[in-house]
Design a protein around this motif. Sequence first.
Motif, PDB file in Angstrom:
ATOM      1  N   GLU A 254       0.828  -1.200   0.000  1.00  0.00           N
ATOM      2  CA  GLU A 254       0.000   0.000   0.000  1.00  0.00           C
ATOM      3  C   GLU A 254       0.868   1.258   0.000  1.00  0.00           C
ATOM      4  OE1 GLU A 254      -3.301   2.462   0.039  1.00  0.00           O
ATOM      5  OE2 GLU A 254      -3.120   0.318  -0.373  1.00  0.00           O
ATOM      6  N   ALA A 255       1.940   1.226   0.835  1.00  0.00           N
ATOM      7  CA  ALA A 255       2.844   2.376   0.871  1.00  0.00           C
ATOM      8  C   ALA A 255       3.538   2.574  -0.475  1.00  0.00           C
ATOM      9  CB  ALA A 255       3.888   2.187   1.977  1.00  0.00           C
ATOM     10  N   LEU A 256       3.931   1.443  -1.098  1.00  0.00           N
ATOM     11  CA  LEU A 256       4.575   1.523  -2.401  1.00  0.00           C
ATOM     12  C   LEU A 256       3.617   2.096  -3.437  1.00  0.00           C
ATOM     13  CD1 LEU A 256       7.065   0.932  -4.121  1.00  0.00           C
ATOM     14  CD2 LEU A 256       6.164  -1.381  -4.508  1.00  0.00           C
ATOM     15  N   ASN A 257       2.367   1.657  -3.379  1.00  0.00           N
ATOM     16  CA  ASN A 257       1.373   2.180  -4.318  1.00  0.00           C
ATOM     17  C   ASN A 257       1.174   3.687  -4.131  1.00  0.00           C
ATOM     18  OD1 ASN A 257       0.939  -0.300  -5.490  1.00  0.00           O
ATOM     19  ND2 ASN A 257      -0.769  -0.845  -4.151  1.00  0.00           N
ATOM     20  N   GLN A 258       1.093   4.085  -2.838  1.00  0.00           N
ATOM     21  CA  GLN A 258       0.936   5.517  -2.578  1.00  0.00           C
ATOM     22  C   GLN A 258       2.144   6.305  -3.081  1.00  0.00           C
ATOM     23  OE1 GLN A 258       0.157   5.947   1.578  1.00  0.00           O
ATOM     24  NE2 GLN A 258      -1.925   5.131   1.471  1.00  0.00           N
ATOM     25  N   THR A 259       3.356   5.744  -2.823  1.00  0.00           N
ATOM     26  CA  THR A 259       4.565   6.409  -3.306  1.00  0.00           C
ATOM     27  C   THR A 259       4.562   6.507  -4.819  1.00  0.00           C
ATOM     28  OG1 THR A 259       5.790   5.545  -1.415  1.00  0.00           O
ATOM     29  CG2 THR A 259       7.086   6.360  -3.264  1.00  0.00           C
ATOM     30  N   LEU A 260       4.144   5.413  -5.460  1.00  0.00           N
ATOM     31  CA  LEU A 260       4.092   5.421  -6.912  1.00  0.00           C
ATOM     32  C   LEU A 260       3.100   6.471  -7.406  1.00  0.00           C
ATOM     33  CD1 LEU A 260       4.961   4.155  -9.582  1.00  0.00           C
ATOM     34  CD2 LEU A 260       3.129   2.456  -9.295  1.00  0.00           C
ATOM     35  N   GLU A 261       1.946   6.535  -6.737  1.00  0.00           N
ATOM     36  CA  GLU A 261       0.959   7.530  -7.130  1.00  0.00           C
ATOM     37  C   GLU A 261       1.496   8.947  -6.932  1.00  0.00           C
ATOM     38  OE1 GLU A 261      -2.495   6.715  -4.878  1.00  0.00           O
ATOM     39  OE2 GLU A 261      -2.976   4.842  -5.899  1.00  0.00           O
ATOM     40  N   VAL A 262       2.224   9.147  -5.803  1.00  0.00           N
ATOM     41  CA  VAL A 262       2.803  10.470  -5.546  1.00  0.00           C
ATOM     42  C   VAL A 262       3.825  10.818  -6.613  1.00  0.00           C
ATOM     43  CG1 VAL A 262       4.256  11.789  -3.966  1.00  0.00           C
ATOM     44  CG2 VAL A 262       2.357  10.426  -3.068  1.00  0.00           C
ATOM     45  N   ARG A 263       4.687   9.828  -6.974  1.00  0.00           N
ATOM     46  CA  ARG A 263       5.693  10.093  -7.995  1.00  0.00           C
ATOM     47  C   ARG A 263       5.065  10.404  -9.348  1.00  0.00           C
ATOM     48  NH1 ARG A 263       8.756   5.386  -6.225  1.00  0.00           N
ATOM     49  NH2 ARG A 263       8.459   4.482  -8.290  1.00  0.00           N
ATOM     50  N   VAL A 264       4.020   9.648  -9.670  1.00  0.00           N
ATOM     51  CA  VAL A 264       3.332   9.918 -10.932  1.00  0.00           C
ATOM     52  C   VAL A 264       2.713  11.321 -10.909  1.00  0.00           C
ATOM     53  CG1 VAL A 264       1.372   9.251 -12.375  1.00  0.00           C
ATOM     54  CG2 VAL A 264       2.898   7.498 -11.459  1.00  0.00           C
ATOM     55  N   ALA A 265       2.093  11.659  -9.748  1.00  0.00           N
ATOM     56  CA  ALA A 265       1.476  12.982  -9.642  1.00  0.00           C
ATOM     57  C   ALA A 265       2.534  14.079  -9.722  1.00  0.00           C
ATOM     58  CB  ALA A 265       0.704  13.087  -8.331  1.00  0.00           C
TER      59      ALA A 265
ATOM     60  N   ARG B 263       5.447  13.893 -11.204  1.00  0.00           N
ATOM     61  CA  ARG B 263       5.938  13.961 -12.586  1.00  0.00           C
ATOM     62  C   ARG B 263       4.927  14.689 -13.473  1.00  0.00           C
ATOM     63  NH1 ARG B 263      10.148  14.711 -15.646  1.00  0.00           N
ATOM     64  NH2 ARG B 263      10.020  13.651 -17.675  1.00  0.00           N
ATOM     65  N   THR B 264       3.662  14.425 -13.225  1.00  0.00           N
ATOM     66  CA  THR B 264       2.632  15.112 -14.001  1.00  0.00           C
ATOM     67  C   THR B 264       2.666  16.611 -13.742  1.00  0.00           C
ATOM     68  OG1 THR B 264       1.241  13.127 -13.904  1.00  0.00           O
ATOM     69  CG2 THR B 264       0.156  15.200 -14.474  1.00  0.00           C
ATOM     70  N   ARG B 265       2.798  16.972 -12.447  1.00  0.00           N
ATOM     71  CA  ARG B 265       2.873  18.390 -12.125  1.00  0.00           C
ATOM     72  C   ARG B 265       4.110  19.039 -12.731  1.00  0.00           C
ATOM     73  NH1 ARG B 265       0.962  16.661  -6.996  1.00  0.00           N
ATOM     74  NH2 ARG B 265       3.105  16.633  -6.194  1.00  0.00           N
ATOM     75  N   ALA B 266       5.240  18.308 -12.698  1.00  0.00           N
ATOM     76  CA  ALA B 266       6.473  18.853 -13.264  1.00  0.00           C
ATOM     77  C   ALA B 266       6.318  19.111 -14.761  1.00  0.00           C
ATOM     78  CB  ALA B 266       7.646  17.904 -13.005  1.00  0.00           C
ATOM     79  N   LEU B 267       5.700  18.155 -15.458  1.00  0.00           N
ATOM     80  CA  LEU B 267       5.494  18.335 -16.892  1.00  0.00           C
ATOM     81  C   LEU B 267       4.552  19.502 -17.158  1.00  0.00           C
ATOM     82  CD1 LEU B 267       5.185  14.602 -18.015  1.00  0.00           C
ATOM     83  CD2 LEU B 267       7.091  16.147 -18.440  1.00  0.00           C
ATOM     84  N   SER B 268       3.503  19.591 -16.330  1.00  0.00           N
ATOM     85  CA  SER B 268       2.556  20.683 -16.497  1.00  0.00           C
ATOM     86  C   SER B 268       3.232  22.018 -16.219  1.00  0.00           C
ATOM     87  CB  SER B 268       1.360  20.489 -15.554  1.00  0.00           C
ATOM     88  OG  SER B 268       0.471  21.579 -15.626  1.00  0.00           O
ATOM     89  N   HIS B 269       4.083  22.039 -15.173  1.00  0.00           N
ATOM     90  CA  HIS B 269       4.786  23.273 -14.831  1.00  0.00           C
ATOM     91  C   HIS B 269       5.745  23.680 -15.944  1.00  0.00           C
ATOM     92  CE1 HIS B 269       6.563  26.363 -12.363  1.00  0.00           C
ATOM     93  NE2 HIS B 269       7.774  25.811 -12.485  1.00  0.00           N
ATOM     94  N   ALA B 270       6.456  22.690 -16.502  1.00  0.00           N
ATOM     95  CA  ALA B 270       7.368  22.992 -17.597  1.00  0.00           C
ATOM     96  C   ALA B 270       6.608  23.553 -18.794  1.00  0.00           C
ATOM     97  CB  ALA B 270       8.137  21.731 -17.994  1.00  0.00           C
ATOM     98  N   ASN B 271       5.455  22.982 -19.056  1.00  0.00           N
ATOM     99  CA  ASN B 271       4.641  23.473 -20.164  1.00  0.00           C
ATOM    100  C   ASN B 271       4.183  24.910 -19.916  1.00  0.00           C
ATOM    101  OD1 ASN B 271       3.082  22.997 -22.689  1.00  0.00           O
ATOM    102  ND2 ASN B 271       1.329  23.272 -21.320  1.00  0.00           N
TER     103      ASN B 271
END
Length: 560
Positions: A155-166, A168-176
């Motif tokens: 569960e912790a790994l899934n949450q971490t994965l979700e946080v990392r994906v989020a 990364r998404t924010r970083a891409l959005s910010h770069a854009n």
Amino acid sequence: MMRRLDPREERVIVLAPRGRDAEVIATVVGRDGVVTEAVADFKQLSQAIIHGAAAAVVAQEALVGQDLVALREWLACQAPWSDFPFVVLLARRLGNEDVAIRAVLATLGNVVVLERPLSVETLGSATASALRARRRQYLSREAFAERLQAAEAVEALNQTLEVRVAERTRALSHANDQITAQVMERERTQQALAQYQKMEALGRLTGGVAHDFNNLLSVIQSSVELISMMSSDESIRTRAKTAKAACQRGAKLTGQLLSFARNQTLDMRSVEIRALFDIVTELATPLLGAGIEIVGDVGDGAERVMGDANQLEMAILNLAINARDAMDGKGRLVLRASRAPAPAALPVGQYVRIEVSDNGPGMSAEVAAKVFEPFFTTKAVGKGTGLGLSQVYGMAQQSGGAAFVRSVEGHGATVEIWLLAATGEVKPGISQLSERLSLAGLKVLVVEDDDLVRAGMVDALMSFGCEVTQARSGTEGLSALHIRRPDLLLTDYLMPGLTGAQLAREARMLFPGLPVLITSGYADMAAIESAVGQHAILRKPFELPELVRAVKHCLVTKQG
């Protein structure tokens, strides 16, 4: 590997109240190294099971007519892996009429029934079987715990994965967003740079104008004071008094200009907080309007601070006006002074905390972190320069203290000014000695690059009987020092070539202990204080009595 068990979880509880039955049963069960514990009644049996046991061997006669509530509740609330085993020894085979004992056995749940008389092997085998079953339950407990830990890890790994994906998404959005807004950001940066350069140039210009203006005021003020002192014509004295008042107004103006340039000289004295609050209240009341209530409070031990009374008055008044704007003209303003432990940002010492609080809308943590930055303002364009709080912060730091802001959105804001507490003590003897000291015959070297200012100081000193030597620059002053040692060196600070501070150091090398008095209205105060100390500075423009007092104080201090 199974974790080490609590010793209580490996014992077998024996309840057989008749004769030596309990002793015999314990001997049979314990022959293979099993720990047994005999109890006297059903209550002790229940407590022992609840506190931890592997199994229980109970005689039928100990179960009849007992209160099973506590044991029943414990059995009903067992963990999913647990099913506690009982070995019940019956006196005879049960018939249809034995309803009570059957109900008890149903309550116990996991029961092995043995009919007496029975062999030692039968009792030992039944008990051993119950122990093996209980130990398997312990293994199930460990497996269950391991699965639970594994599930939590997943569960912790899934949450971490979700946080990392989020992220990364924010970083891409910010770069854009950065790419999209690049042109606008470049334009804003250029505008901000132009504004900074303009204000920086304006600050230097303001400081230079104030310096020259101070020199002119010094000439005019010393001249009108000499006229007033030497003339017996009342009309001339009246006009001189009018000119002196104009000089004082000009001095106040230069003080405001130097405050803007953040290079003003602070007049550090003991300031009475209650009187300060009264003055600010009187000045602020017509500015704030009838919709704002002003309250002042001075705590014990917070009556006096070391600071510049004028600068402190302006700082609190500035904060009051900012609070008025934040409260939109209606609310409550509190001025409070108290003693409190100094924050870690300040050196060790005794401080007074002056608070200016309002009950306005407050500000976010992001805004509060920037309020002391020069040119930062939340007001509309044309409504503020963003220098007010920056000046408050600079004044507090220059006074040896600090300034902080506390605010929560929706709950108002508080600006804290921390200053050193004033003891109110006066060094004995200095003022009395300086009053009695005569300047007649005092050899003074006056170093000033402005001819009019130098002439005004020379005339003033000569009117008090001093023998004055003049120099138009720091270099000429140093040459004059090599020719003759004066009793006092009186020098301007800002001069071409050698500054007043540099000249003071050279003079002290030639004549250790030589009294030095530096005059200035715009200077690097740290450089002056390192050369001659903070008590050998005379701010321009000055009145003749101030010049005389400064000279006497400088002489007496060096003599002491």
